[in-house]
Write a protein that holds these residues in place. Structure first.
Motif, PDB file in Angstrom:
ATOM      1  N   SER A  52      -2.563 -45.398 -71.410  1.00  0.00           N
ATOM      2  CA  SER A  52      -2.400 -44.033 -71.912  1.00  0.00           C
ATOM      3  C   SER A  52      -2.610 -43.949 -73.414  1.00  0.00           C
ATOM      4  O   SER A  52      -2.964 -42.901 -73.951  1.00  0.00           O
ATOM      5  N   PHE A  53      -2.412 -45.079 -74.131  1.00  0.00           N
ATOM      6  CA  PHE A  53      -2.554 -45.062 -75.587  1.00  0.00           C
ATOM      7  C   PHE A  53      -3.952 -45.465 -76.040  1.00  0.00           C
ATOM      8  O   PHE A  53      -4.212 -45.559 -77.232  1.00  0.00           O
ATOM      9  N   SER A  54      -4.880 -45.731 -75.111  1.00  0.00           N
ATOM     10  CA  SER A  54      -6.240 -46.088 -75.507  1.00  0.00           C
ATOM     11  C   SER A  54      -7.246 -45.337 -74.638  1.00  0.00           C
ATOM     12  O   SER A  54      -7.454 -44.139 -74.836  1.00  0.00           O
ATOM     13  N   LEU A  55      -7.853 -46.009 -73.669  1.00  0.00           N
ATOM     14  CA  LEU A  55      -8.916 -45.343 -72.908  1.00  0.00           C
ATOM     15  C   LEU A  55      -8.404 -44.253 -71.973  1.00  0.00           C
ATOM     16  O   LEU A  55      -9.142 -43.336 -71.634  1.00  0.00           O
ATOM     17  N   GLY A  56      -7.150 -44.348 -71.570  1.00  0.00           N
ATOM     18  CA  GLY A  56      -6.577 -43.248 -70.794  1.00  0.00           C
ATOM     19  C   GLY A  56      -6.576 -41.966 -71.595  1.00  0.00           C
ATOM     20  O   GLY A  56      -6.879 -40.881 -71.069  1.00  0.00           O
ATOM     21  N   GLN A  57      -6.268 -42.072 -72.883  1.00  0.00           N
ATOM     22  CA  GLN A  57      -6.284 -40.900 -73.759  1.00  0.00           C
ATOM     23  C   GLN A  57      -7.706 -40.425 -74.015  1.00  0.00           C
ATOM     24  O   GLN A  57      -7.964 -39.214 -74.062  1.00  0.00           O
ATOM     25  N   SER A 288     -20.766 -44.285 -89.555  1.00  0.00           N
ATOM     26  CA  SER A 288     -19.714 -45.132 -90.097  1.00  0.00           C
ATOM     27  C   SER A 288     -18.410 -44.357 -90.183  1.00  0.00           C
ATOM     28  O   SER A 288     -18.411 -43.129 -90.328  1.00  0.00           O
ATOM     29  N   VAL A 289     -17.320 -45.102 -90.080  1.00  0.00           N
ATOM     30  CA  VAL A 289     -15.985 -44.529 -90.187  1.00  0.00           C
ATOM     31  C   VAL A 289     -15.233 -45.333 -91.236  1.00  0.00           C
ATOM     32  O   VAL A 289     -15.213 -46.564 -91.183  1.00  0.00           O
ATOM     33  N   ASN A 290     -14.621 -44.656 -92.182  1.00  0.00           N
ATOM     34  CA  ASN A 290     -13.881 -45.322 -93.245  1.00  0.00           C
ATOM     35  C   ASN A 290     -12.481 -45.673 -92.738  1.00  0.00           C
ATOM     36  O   ASN A 290     -11.479 -45.065 -93.135  1.00  0.00           O
ATOM     37  N   ALA A 291     -12.429 -46.657 -91.834  1.00  0.00           N
ATOM     38  CA  ALA A 291     -11.164 -47.015 -91.185  1.00  0.00           C
ATOM     39  C   ALA A 291     -11.270 -48.417 -90.614  1.00  0.00           C
ATOM     40  O   ALA A 291     -12.333 -49.040 -90.638  1.00  0.00           O
ATOM     41  N   ASN A 292     -10.154 -48.909 -90.111  1.00  0.00           N
ATOM     42  CA  ASN A 292     -10.106 -50.211 -89.459  1.00  0.00           C
ATOM     43  C   ASN A 292     -10.663 -50.104 -88.043  1.00  0.00           C
ATOM     44  O   ASN A 292     -11.010 -49.023 -87.565  1.00  0.00           O
ATOM     45  N   HIS A 293     -10.707 -51.210 -87.348  1.00  0.00           N
ATOM     46  CA  HIS A 293     -11.351 -51.329 -86.046  1.00  0.00           C
ATOM     47  C   HIS A 293     -10.837 -50.294 -85.041  1.00  0.00           C
ATOM     48  O   HIS A 293      -9.634 -50.248 -84.732  1.00  0.00           O
ATOM     49  N   LEU A 294     -11.752 -49.433 -84.572  1.00  0.00           N
ATOM     50  CA  LEU A 294     -11.477 -48.408 -83.560  1.00  0.00           C
ATOM     51  C   LEU A 294     -10.400 -47.416 -83.985  1.00  0.00           C
ATOM     52  O   LEU A 294      -9.813 -46.747 -83.137  1.00  0.00           O
ATOM     53  N   GLN A 295     -10.160 -47.302 -85.291  1.00  0.00           N
ATOM     54  CA  GLN A 295      -9.157 -46.360 -85.776  1.00  0.00           C
ATOM     55  C   GLN A 295      -9.833 -45.044 -86.153  1.00  0.00           C
ATOM     56  O   GLN A 295     -10.133 -44.794 -87.314  1.00  0.00           O
ATOM     57  N   PHE A 296     -10.092 -44.219 -85.153  1.00  0.00           N
ATOM     58  CA  PHE A 296     -10.687 -42.916 -85.398  1.00  0.00           C
ATOM     59  C   PHE A 296      -9.771 -41.830 -84.842  1.00  0.00           C
ATOM     60  O   PHE A 296      -8.977 -42.070 -83.933  1.00  0.00           O
ATOM     61  N   THR A 297      -9.888 -40.639 -85.377  1.00  0.00           N
ATOM     62  CA  THR A 297      -9.055 -39.525 -84.929  1.00  0.00           C
ATOM     63  C   THR A 297      -9.718 -38.789 -83.771  1.00  0.00           C
ATOM     64  O   THR A 297     -10.933 -38.891 -83.549  1.00  0.00           O
ATOM     65  N   ASP A 298      -8.912 -38.007 -83.065  1.00  0.00           N
ATOM     66  CA  ASP A 298      -9.446 -37.177 -81.993  1.00  0.00           C
ATOM     67  C   ASP A 298     -10.489 -36.210 -82.547  1.00  0.00           C
ATOM     68  O   ASP A 298     -11.532 -35.982 -81.920  1.00  0.00           O
ATOM     69  N   TRP A 300     -12.438 -36.554 -85.203  1.00  0.00           N
ATOM     70  CA  TRP A 300     -13.693 -37.262 -85.480  1.00  0.00           C
ATOM     71  C   TRP A 300     -14.456 -37.527 -84.189  1.00  0.00           C
ATOM     72  O   TRP A 300     -15.683 -37.319 -84.131  1.00  0.00           O
ATOM     73  N   PHE A 301     -13.770 -37.981 -83.150  1.00  0.00           N
ATOM     74  CA  PHE A 301     -14.415 -38.310 -81.881  1.00  0.00           C
ATOM     75  C   PHE A 301     -15.063 -37.075 -81.263  1.00  0.00           C
ATOM     76  O   PHE A 301     -16.196 -37.134 -80.770  1.00  0.00           O
ATOM     77  N   ILE A 302     -14.372 -35.964 -81.310  1.00  0.00           N
ATOM     78  CA  ILE A 302     -14.910 -34.727 -80.735  1.00  0.00           C
ATOM     79  C   ILE A 302     -16.139 -34.268 -81.510  1.00  0.00           C
ATOM     80  O   ILE A 302     -17.185 -33.937 -80.916  1.00  0.00           O
ATOM     81  N   GLU A 303     -16.023 -34.250 -82.843  1.00  0.00           N
ATOM     82  CA  GLU A 303     -17.117 -33.712 -83.660  1.00  0.00           C
ATOM     83  C   GLU A 303     -18.335 -34.617 -83.694  1.00  0.00           C
ATOM     84  O   GLU A 303     -19.476 -34.129 -83.688  1.00  0.00           O
ATOM     85  N   ASN A 304     -18.125 -35.954 -83.744  1.00  0.00           N
ATOM     86  CA  ASN A 304     -19.232 -36.874 -83.974  1.00  0.00           C
ATOM     87  C   ASN A 304     -19.774 -37.554 -82.725  1.00  0.00           C
ATOM     88  O   ASN A 304     -20.894 -38.073 -82.751  1.00  0.00           O
ATOM     89  N   VAL A 305     -19.007 -37.564 -81.669  1.00  0.00           N
ATOM     90  CA  VAL A 305     -19.466 -38.199 -80.439  1.00  0.00           C
ATOM     91  C   VAL A 305     -19.666 -37.163 -79.334  1.00  0.00           C
ATOM     92  O   VAL A 305     -20.770 -36.962 -78.833  1.00  0.00           O
ATOM     93  N   ILE A 306     -18.604 -36.464 -78.964  1.00  0.00           N
ATOM     94  CA  ILE A 306     -18.701 -35.525 -77.842  1.00  0.00           C
ATOM     95  C   ILE A 306     -19.692 -34.400 -78.142  1.00  0.00           C
ATOM     96  O   ILE A 306     -20.637 -34.171 -77.370  1.00  0.00           O
ATOM     97  N   ASN A 307     -19.491 -33.725 -79.257  1.00  0.00           N
ATOM     98  CA  ASN A 307     -20.348 -32.556 -79.553  1.00  0.00           C
ATOM     99  C   ASN A 307     -21.801 -32.942 -79.840  1.00  0.00           C
ATOM    100  O   ASN A 307     -22.714 -32.157 -79.583  1.00  0.00           O
ATOM    101  N   GLN A 308     -22.017 -34.131 -80.360  1.00  0.00           N
ATOM    102  CA  GLN A 308     -23.366 -34.552 -80.750  1.00  0.00           C
ATOM    103  C   GLN A 308     -24.155 -35.181 -79.613  1.00  0.00           C
ATOM    104  O   GLN A 308     -25.383 -35.009 -79.540  1.00  0.00           O
ATOM    105  N   TYR A 309     -23.482 -35.906 -78.709  1.00  0.00           N
ATOM    106  CA  TYR A 309     -24.234 -36.715 -77.745  1.00  0.00           C
ATOM    107  C   TYR A 309     -23.856 -36.516 -76.275  1.00  0.00           C
ATOM    108  O   TYR A 309     -24.571 -36.998 -75.402  1.00  0.00           O
ATOM    109  N   LEU A 310     -22.764 -35.801 -76.010  1.00  0.00           N
ATOM    110  CA  LEU A 310     -22.279 -35.729 -74.629  1.00  0.00           C
ATOM    111  C   LEU A 310     -22.312 -34.339 -74.037  1.00  0.00           C
ATOM    112  O   LEU A 310     -22.103 -34.175 -72.829  1.00  0.00           O
ATOM    113  N   ILE A 311     -22.549 -33.337 -74.838  1.00  0.00           N
ATOM    114  CA  ILE A 311     -22.576 -31.963 -74.326  1.00  0.00           C
ATOM    115  C   ILE A 311     -24.005 -31.429 -74.341  1.00  0.00           C
ATOM    116  O   ILE A 311     -24.689 -31.567 -75.339  1.00  0.00           O
TER     117      ILE A 311
END
Length: 311
Positions: A52-57, A288-298, A300-311
Motif C-alpha cells: 500500500s505504501f509503494s506500488l499499491g498506491q 530528471s527529479v531533484n530527489a533521492n531514489h524513487l522519491q517523487f510526489t504524486d 510530479w507523477f501525475i503531471e510528468n508521467v500520467i498526463n504526458q505518456y498514459l492518457i
C-alpha cells in the motif's frame, strides 16, 4: 549453492507484516470500456507488487486519474513475501520468461500496453520489450532503472543490515561466477568497469540485453518499436551507483571515476541497441527529479508521467 538463511526469511516476513496491508491486486478479466491503454508495473529490489505504501498506491493513483484503466502489477511468486525474496534470489532470465508467458496470456493486453518500471524493474521491462514483443509495449517509462548496470550498493534499502551486507559480500567475492550469476539478481546487472571483458562474457542478463558481445538484431528491432522510451534519473540518488546509469551513462571502461554519457558510449556511437536511431527520431525522453531514489510526489507523477505518456 546460495541459500537464504532462515533468520533472513524471518526478518523479511516481519518487515512485510509490519509495513504492508498484504493487499493482493485483483482485476476483472474484461474491464468495462477502458478509455486508455492498459498499464503494466514492475517493482524494484526489496519491494513487491502490491504494498500500500509503494506500488499499491501507484495503482490507486493510476486508476483515479485514468477511469477504467486496467493496471497489472507483476508479482513473481505465490505471495508478497515470495515476490520480495525473488527480487533478490531468482534468476532474472527465468523471471523474464515467466512474465512473457503471463503477459501473452492476458486478454486485456493483446492490443498493446504501456509499462512503468521502478528501479531494477525498469531494465526487466526493457528485456520484455526486446525479447517478447507480443503483446507490444507502447510507451516504456523507466523510473530510476539501471540500464548500464551498477557498480556498488551504497544504500540498498530497508533491510540493509542483513540483505545488503550479504549482497555486497557475494558481489565482491565473484559477481561473474556462474553460480552467482544464476542465483543472485543484482549480480546479473553488476557492471564492473575494471573487468569489462569478464562482464561482457559472463553477465547472463545485462550484457545480453545490451548487445555487448554480439549484436542481436531482433533486440534492436523490437526496442525501436517503442513509441516512447522515457528515462527518469534521480539527481540525488544514493542507491544507484553510478546514478548516470539511469540515463544509460556509466564509467568509462577501465576505471571507476570518470563518467561518460550515453551519447559518448560505444553502445550509442556503434548503435548496438538502436538507441542512437531512437534518439535521433525523438523517441527517447530524458527526465530528471531533484530527489533521492524513487522519491517523487504524486503531483510530479501525475503531471510528468500520467498526463504526458498514459492518457
Amino acid at each position: 549453492m546460495i541459500i537464504m538463511h532462515s533468520l533472513e526469511r524471518i526478518i523479511i516476513s516481519l518487515f512485510l507484516l509490519i509495513n504492508s496491508c498484504q493487499r493482493t491486486i485483483t482485476v476483472s478479466a474484461l474491464p468495462p470500456e477502458p478509455t486508455s491503454k492498459p498499464i503494466v508495473l514492475w517493482h524494484g529490489m526489496g519491494d513487491s507488487c502490491c504494498f500500500s505504501f509503494s506500488l499499491g498506491q501507484i495503482k490507486i493513483i493510476l486508476e483515479d486519474q485514468i477511469p477504467g484503466v486496467y493496471v497489472k502489477s507483476i508479482m513473481i511468486g505465490q505471495d508478497e513475501i515470495q515476490d520480495v525474496e525473488n527480487s533478490y534470489f531468482m534468476n532474472v532470465n527465468k523471471q523474464i520468461d515467466q512474465v512473457c508467458q503471463e503477459l501473452s496470456e492476458d486478454r486485456n493486453l493483446q492490443d498493446g500496453y504501456n509499462a512503468i518500471g521502478f528501479s531494477q524493474g525498469s531494465q526487466f521491462l526493457r528485456a520484455i520489450a526486446q525479447r517478447c514483443p507480443n503483446p507490444p509495449i507502447l510507451n516504456l517509462i523507466s523510473l530510476g532503472g539501471q540500464h548500464q548496470g551498477v557498480y556498488g550498493l551504497p544504500n540498498c534499502g530497508s533491510l540493509e543490515h542483513v540483505l545488503c551486507d550479504y549482497l555486497r559480500r557475494m558481489l565482491n567475492y565473484g559477481a561473474y561466477y556462474k553460480f552467482v550469476q544464476e542465483r543472485l539478481v543484482q549480480a546479473e546487472y553488476w557492471h564492473d568497469p575494471l573487468r569489462e571483458n569478464e562482464y561482457k562474457k559472463y553477465s547472463i542478463f545485462l550484457a545480453d540485453i545490451n548487445n555487448e558481445l554480439t549484436i542481436n538484431e531482433t533486440y534492436k528491432d523490437n526496442l525501436k518499436k517503442l513509441k516512447t522510451f522515457v528515462l527518469v534519473k534521480f539527481e540525488n540518488d544514493t542507491m544507484v551507483q553510478p546514478r548516470e546509469s539511469e540515463w544509460f551513462g556509466f564509467y568509462k571502461p577501465g576505471q571507476a571515476v570518470e563518467l561518460e554519457t550515453l551519447q559518448e558510449s560505444k553502445l550509442y556511437t556503434e548503435d548496438r541497441l538502436g538507441l542512437r536511431e531512437m534518439d535521433k527520431d525523438g523517441k527517447i525522453h530524458f527526465l530528471s527529479v531533484n530527489a533521492n531514489h524513487l522519491q517523487f510526489t504524486d503531483v510530479w507523477f501525475i503531471e510528468n508521467v500520467i498526463n504526458q505518456y498514459l492518457i
